[in-house]
Write an enzyme that holds these catalytic residues in place. Structure first.
Site, PDB file in Angstrom:
ATOM      1  N   TRP A  36       0.981  -1.464   0.056  1.00 51.90           N
ATOM      2  CA  TRP A  36       0.450  -0.117  -0.238  1.00 51.90           C
ATOM      3  C   TRP A  36       0.605   1.141   0.148  1.00 51.90           C
ATOM      4  CZ3 TRP A  36      -5.505   0.825   0.968  1.00 51.90           C
ATOM      5  CH2 TRP A  36      -6.471   0.101   1.041  1.00 51.90           C
ATOM      6  N   GLU A  56      -0.207  -7.830   7.276  1.00 53.15           N
ATOM      7  CA  GLU A  56       0.014  -8.482   7.054  1.00 53.15           C
ATOM      8  C   GLU A  56       1.694  -8.841   7.627  1.00 53.15           C
ATOM      9  OE1 GLU A  56      -1.865  -7.513   4.766  1.00 53.15           O
ATOM     10  OE2 GLU A  56      -3.389  -8.418   5.651  1.00 53.15           O
ATOM     11  N   HIS A 104      -9.524   2.139  10.331  1.00 55.12           N
ATOM     12  CA  HIS A 104      -8.785   0.979   9.900  1.00 55.12           C
ATOM     13  C   HIS A 104      -7.570   1.477  10.240  1.00 55.12           C
ATOM     14  CE1 HIS A 104     -12.112  -1.375   8.006  1.00 55.12           C
ATOM     15  NE2 HIS A 104     -10.805  -1.796   7.226  1.00 55.12           N
TER      16      HIS A 104
HETATM   17  N1  RBF Z   1      -2.621  -0.823   4.388  1.00 58.08           N
HETATM   18  C1  RBF Z   1      -1.545  -0.451   4.416  1.00 58.08           C
HETATM   19  O1  RBF Z   1      -0.420  -1.231   4.736  1.00 58.08           O
HETATM   20  N2  RBF Z   1      -1.747   0.660   4.034  1.00 58.08           N
HETATM   21  C2  RBF Z   1      -3.009   1.540   4.552  1.00 58.08           C
HETATM   22  O2  RBF Z   1      -3.191   2.798   4.646  1.00 58.08           O
HETATM   23  C3  RBF Z   1      -3.794   0.471   5.055  1.00 58.08           C
HETATM   24  N3  RBF Z   1      -5.158   1.722   4.950  1.00 58.08           N
HETATM   25  C4  RBF Z   1      -6.291   0.386   4.883  1.00 58.08           C
HETATM   26  C5  RBF Z   1      -7.850   0.871   4.466  1.00 58.08           C
HETATM   27  C6  RBF Z   1      -8.786  -0.125   4.487  1.00 58.08           C
HETATM   28  C7  RBF Z   1      -9.939   0.702   4.790  1.00 58.08           C
HETATM   29  C8  RBF Z   1      -8.671  -1.393   4.344  1.00 58.08           C
HETATM   30  C9  RBF Z   1      -9.418  -2.084   4.078  1.00 58.08           C
HETATM   31  C10 RBF Z   1      -7.390  -1.463   4.559  1.00 58.08           C
HETATM   32  C11 RBF Z   1      -6.144  -1.188   4.271  1.00 58.08           C
HETATM   33  N4  RBF Z   1      -4.899  -1.494   4.220  1.00 58.08           N
HETATM   34  C12 RBF Z   1      -3.844  -1.106   4.324  1.00 58.08           C
HETATM   35  C13 RBF Z   1      -4.607  -3.080   4.014  1.00 58.08           C
HETATM   36  C14 RBF Z   1      -4.474  -3.501   5.120  1.00 58.08           C
HETATM   37  O3  RBF Z   1      -2.696  -3.544   5.665  1.00 58.08           O
HETATM   38  C15 RBF Z   1      -4.542  -5.108   4.809  1.00 58.08           C
HETATM   39  O4  RBF Z   1      -3.752  -5.347   3.950  1.00 58.08           O
HETATM   40  C16 RBF Z   1      -5.811  -6.222   4.523  1.00 58.08           C
HETATM   41  O5  RBF Z   1      -7.396  -5.188   5.099  1.00 58.08           O
HETATM   42  C17 RBF Z   1      -5.729  -7.376   4.197  1.00 58.08           C
HETATM   43  O6  RBF Z   1      -5.567  -8.099   4.705  1.00 58.08           O
END
Ligand code: RBF
Length: 205
Positions: free
Chosen positions: A29, A65, A128
């Protein structure tokens, strides 16, 4: 110019960096920041003397993760090290006295001396950000203490995209925290090895 929050330099160099094996695991991300932070970590690691072949880089979807991936990577490197030791024993078996080990370099199959876990969380309109960042940093601390392996906290929690970029070294007067994490990995890996051998920095002078 924005104030840069970074540690003072360590009091002594780390001359054994070339023998260290380091893992990097990063989320995907906020990719531009992630790429800059991983590059910054690699730059600091290699500048300190870590061999590029002794650095393993893996990626996972998001920061959530990271604790699991960090724990499993530490275990995977330990599995590699055990298999290498078994191979070495069979290669030098009494049944085959002419055999010699094929390699004397242990680092590519050694346990990790430190792992850098890199993610970028940017606050959005859901909860989140709070849930993931809290679970992620607590999980990473637990992995480090449970595995006796230094885990470097490479997780940025930013309120805005601009803040995340500033801390990733993107833009004018920005500071790349990935470089600090690379240096922290070398320091913690070196000191942890010394402490395991009952040595403190002051005794090495
Ligand atoms: N993962 C990140 O590394 N950075 C983020 O800013 C981030 N924001 C998220 C926002 C939402 C609404 C969701 C659903 C997930 C986000 N994730 C983010 C992903 C999260 O760390 C993970 O990969 C997923 O939820 C799958 O387990």
């Amino acid at each position: 110019m924005p104030q840069v929050h970074a540690p003072a330099a360590p009091t002594a160099p780390f001359p054994h960096a070339a023998s260290l094996r380091i893992g990097i695991v990063h989320a995907r991300w906020n990719g531009a920041c992630i790429d800059a932070l991983v590059e910054g970590s690699l730059k600091a690691l290699t500048a300190a003397g870590v061999q590029r072949d002794n650095i393993v880089v893996e990626s996972v979807p998001g920061s959530w993760e990271l604790p699991h991936a960090t724990a499993r990577m530490i275990a995977a490197a330990q599995t590699q090290a055990s298999s290498a030791a078994t191979d070495l024993m069979s290669a030098t078996s009494l049944l085959d006295p002419s055999s010699t080990p094929s390699s004397t370099s242990s680092a590519p199959s050694a346990p990790f001396d430190a792992v850098i876990s890199i993610g970028v969380l940017i606050k959005g309109s859901t909860m989140h950000f709070e849930y993931i960042s809290d679970a992620c940093v607590h999980g990473l601390m637990r992995v480090g203490l449970d595995s006796n392996t230094p885990v470097i906290l490479g997780v940025l929690t930013a309120l805005t995209q601009e803040q995340a970029e500033q801390r990733s070294g993107i833009g004018k007067d920005a500071h790349n925290h990935g470089e600090d994490w690379g240096s922290a990995a070398v320091e913690m890996a070196s000191k942890t090895k010394d402490w395991a051998a009952g040595k403190f920095s002051a005794q090495q002078k």
